[in-house]
Design an enzyme around this catalytic site. Structure first.
Site, short mmCIF file in Angstrom:
data_model
loop_
_atom_site.label_atom_id
_atom_site.label_comp_id
_atom_site.label_asym_id
_atom_site.label_seq_id
_atom_site.Cartn_x
_atom_site.Cartn_y
_atom_site.Cartn_z
NE ARG A 65 -18.62 19.18 1.11
CZ ARG A 65 -18.41 18.71 2.43
NH1 ARG A 65 -19.40 18.04 3.02
NH2 ARG A 65 -17.07 19.09 2.93
CG ASN A 67 -12.79 19.24 2.52
OD1 ASN A 67 -12.59 20.61 2.76
ND2 ASN A 67 -13.80 18.49 3.15
N GLY A 68 -9.78 20.66 3.07
CA GLY A 68 -9.06 20.86 4.22
C GLY A 68 -8.09 22.05 3.99
CE LYS A 104 -31.16 31.13 8.83
NZ LYS A 104 -30.48 29.98 9.08
CG HIS A 122 -29.43 52.71 24.71
ND1 HIS A 122 -29.56 53.76 25.84
CD2 HIS A 122 -30.54 51.90 25.35
CE1 HIS A 122 -30.45 53.54 26.61
NE2 HIS A 122 -31.00 52.41 26.50
CE LYS A 151 -26.54 22.65 5.34
NZ LYS A 151 -27.21 23.74 6.21
C1 F6R Z 1 -26.99 29.88 8.74
C2 F6R Z 1 -26.05 28.65 8.70
C3 F6R Z 1 -24.93 28.64 9.44
C4 F6R Z 1 -24.55 27.64 10.13
C5 F6R Z 1 -23.16 27.65 10.94
C6 F6R Z 1 -23.00 26.64 12.11
O1 F6R Z 1 -28.51 29.65 7.84
O2 F6R Z 1 -26.44 27.82 8.10
O3 F6R Z 1 -24.77 29.86 10.24
O4 F6R Z 1 -25.69 27.36 11.30
O5 F6R Z 1 -22.20 27.64 9.68
O6 F6R Z 1 -22.98 25.30 11.00
P1 F6R Z 1 -23.03 23.73 11.56
O7 F6R Z 1 -24.35 23.87 12.61
O8 F6R Z 1 -22.93 22.74 10.65
O9 F6R Z 1 -21.79 23.79 12.67
#
Ligand code: F6R
Length: 607
Positions: free
Chosen positions: A27, A100-101, A484, A503, A602
């Site tokens: 995470r 968390n938050g 990526k 452009h 994450k």
């Molecule tokens: C890129 C990536 C992030 C998520 C974004 C949304 O590899 O993982 O850009 O796609 O943070 O996250 P979710 O899908 O969990 O809302």
């Protein structure tokens, strides 16, 4: 983002807490700690840094803790730098919490508590909650928690222990995720189910304003008035291997390899008699005919999946689609009405901006349809209609299989919208659906071409900056490829609509700026090929990703990455594989921490 764990049972809990925290490492975090009941005291050990270098070393110095219950935390710093003192658990020996938050009104709470004689050690917002609980506590933990919840504004999941209530954990949540696990003679709290899969697959989803109390006799749930409530148990259909590397060097590589199976698991259950079927969530054809506009909202890769969806729906269903970044959507007073459908895409189902966008759409009266991976997540629970992408747990911070299943879902959805609105007939819908069902085999062939991606990675690994270019669907894929690469290899890159380069951005192109051109759509191939010539004549090294059978001009393309044949419309599902693999191998060659890139989390549960 921060991770929470907690254990109550008969086993020595230190190792269980540390192991469970390790499963939340993905995470994203910068410090970790635990607090356990030892004898009649709360004993806390916490440290800045990764679990092994910080917390585990400190635990070795402290000597064995003998305890059978406690709470643990991985912190992703928001208020206050990563430091031992700012790490959680936070408390004063009488009350200790993990959080968390974000507590939005922490300044007012702090001023109030200072006026009552409390001192503060850390820079965190969390400390105000610990002190507030202490202030309200006069022997009844449930009452103290209910009173504190009444005062706190913001998002939180909290694990709480009181010294006077040995071997009991209290847990509450608002917005931030928290589950309560039920094992044999033991119980758990965790930010997500992957943390506890090794011990149990049975868990409860804690709702807002519910309080869970875990002790040696089991788990009880209460509402804020202190009345006991019954909750339904859930069973995770992932086993522990789903959250392990299974022989791969990194989760990201494993998850790229899992894409064919993940797409099958997502698409097949939603096909009945050869046609898409969305009835499981109540999105009937009649409803689909009634909408004036479709909005698709998400962040990062989820938003990129939405871009593919837009192209498909507009092409097949001839219906306007707006794709929005959730953090923009929520503050730009969007033109949505009750006649529109707002599609929310999220892997975690917890992304703060995406959740806020969903709530906004509901307020306006639009129908909301969530496409989410994590079962029971906040977005899944808030939306009017939800369908799950059955990708299994995605552990690598960098999204791969979750993006792939979101895109696969977009296909099915576009076919259904187009069919429901009479823009494609049954035969065409069946044919497209059938091709989608077969695409995993083509993706597998693409995955098997790993050596080609390693080769390209070796050619771009020393670049300082790269451009990804493409047109139409290929432009949407360029954005995902660029994200990526920068995310995990830390090489700067930008995605550009190929025709837009001249452009302005073409001034960046030199012999040191590799260009990755994507050209899978025959109607646009010559156009992109001309743009490739333009960058080549400025000295760029060009990698061209296109169908295997496409002949490329060797004088303007340095390396061709050939893709196995598929219907051109479905090519994004295939094209994404080399983009992911090139990013992956580039990051590996550069020695980067692929699964946990710097500064990233994450699940982004703060705005
Ligand atoms: C890129 C990536 C992030 C998520 C974004 C949304 O590899 O993982 O850009 O796609 O943070 O996250 P979710 O899908 O969990 O809302």
């Amino acid at each position: 983002m921060c991770g929470i764990v907690g254990y109550v049972g008969k086993e020595e809990c230190t190792q269980i807490l540390v192991d469970s925290l390790r499963r939340l490492e993905y995470r994203g975090y910068d410090s970790a700690g635990i607090a356990v009941f030892e004898d009649d005291k709360i004993k806390t050990v916490k440290a800045k840094g990764k679990i092994n270098e910080g917390l585990v070393k400190k635990l070795e110095q402290t000597g064995t803790l003998h305890a059978t219950s406690g709470i643990g935390h991985t912190r992703w710093a928001t208020h206050g730098e990563p430091s031992d003192i700012n790490s959680h658990p936070i408390g004063n020996g009488r009350v200790s919490i993990v959080h968390n938050g974000i507590i939005e009104n922490y300044r007012e709470l702090k001023a109030f508590l200072i006026s009552k004689g409390y001192g503060f050690e850390s820079e965190t917002d969390t400390e105000t909650v610990a002190k507030l609980l202490d202030y309200y506590y006069d022997g009844d933990p449930l009452e103290a928690i209910a009173r504190a919840m009444n005062d706190i504004e913001g998002a939180y999941a909290l694990g709480i222990i009181f010294r006077e209530h040995k071997n009991k954990i209290f847990a509450i949540r608002k917005e931030s995720p928290l589950i309560v696990g039920k094992g044999e003679g033991e119980s758990f709290i965790a930010s997500d189910v992957t943390a506890i899969l090794e011990y149990t697959r049975d868990y409860y989803l804690l709702e807002h304003n519910e309080i869970a109390v875990l002790d040696e006799s089991g788990i009880k749930f209460f509402d804020v008035r202190g009345e006991e409530i019954e909750k339904e148990i859930q069973t995770a259909d992932w086993d522990v291997s789903a959250a392990q590397k299974g022989g791969y060097k990194h989760f990201m590589l494993k998850e790229i390899h899992e894409q064919p199976a993940a797409i099958k698991n997502t698409v097949s259950p939603r096909v009945k008699n050869g046609l898409p079927d969305f009835s499981e969530c109540g999105l009937t054809e009649e409803r689909l005919r009634s909408y004036e506009n479709i909005y698709i909202v998400g962040c990062g890769s989820a938003m990129h999946a939405g871009l593919v969806g837009k192209a498909l729906i507009e092409k097949l269903a001839r219906m306007p689609v707006v794709v929005d970044i959730a953090s923009e959507f929520r503050y730009r007073d969007p033109l949505i009405t009750e006649k529109d459908l707002v599609v929310i895409i999220s892997q975690s189902g917890e992304t703060a901006d995406t959740l806020a966008a969903l709530k906004l759409a509901k307020q306006v009266g639009s129908d909301t349809f969530a496409i989410v991976n994590v079962v029971g997540s906040s977005i899944a629970r808030e939306a009017d209609m939800v369908m799950y992408t059955n990708a299994g747990p995605e552990i690598s911070v960098c999204s791969t299989k979750a993006y792939a299943v979101q895109v696969a879902f977009m296909y099915l959805f576009a076919f259904e919208v187009a069919f429901a609105r009479g823009r494609i007939d049954e035969e065409r819908c069946r044919q497209l659906t059938n091709e989608l069902l077969n695409i995993p085999d083509t993706i597998q062939k693409c995955i098997d071409n790993e050596a080609a991606y390693q080769f390209v990675a070796s050619k771009i690994m020393n670049a300082d900056s790269l451009l990804y270019i493409g047109r139409g669907l290929d432009y949407s894929l360029s954005m995902e490829g660029s994200l990526k690469l920068k995310e995990i290899s830390y090489i700067h890159s930008e995605a550009y609509a190929a025709g837009e380069l001249k452009h302005g951005t073409i001034s960046l192109v030199t012999e040191d700026t590799p260009v990755i051109a994507i050209a899978t759509q025959s109607a646009l191939f010559e156009k992109t090929a001309s743009n490739v010539k333009e960058v080549k004549s400025r000295g760029a090294k060009v990698v061209m990703i296109c169908a295997e059978e496409t002949a490329v001009d060797a004088s303007s393309v340095d390396y061709k990455v050939g893709l196995p044949s598929a219907n051109e419309l479905l090519m994004p599902l295939v094209t994404v594989v080399p983009l992911q693999m090139i990013a992956y191998y580039t990051a590996v060659l550069r020695g980067c921490d692929v699964d946990m890139p710097r500064n990233l989390a994450k699940s982004v549960t703060v705005e």
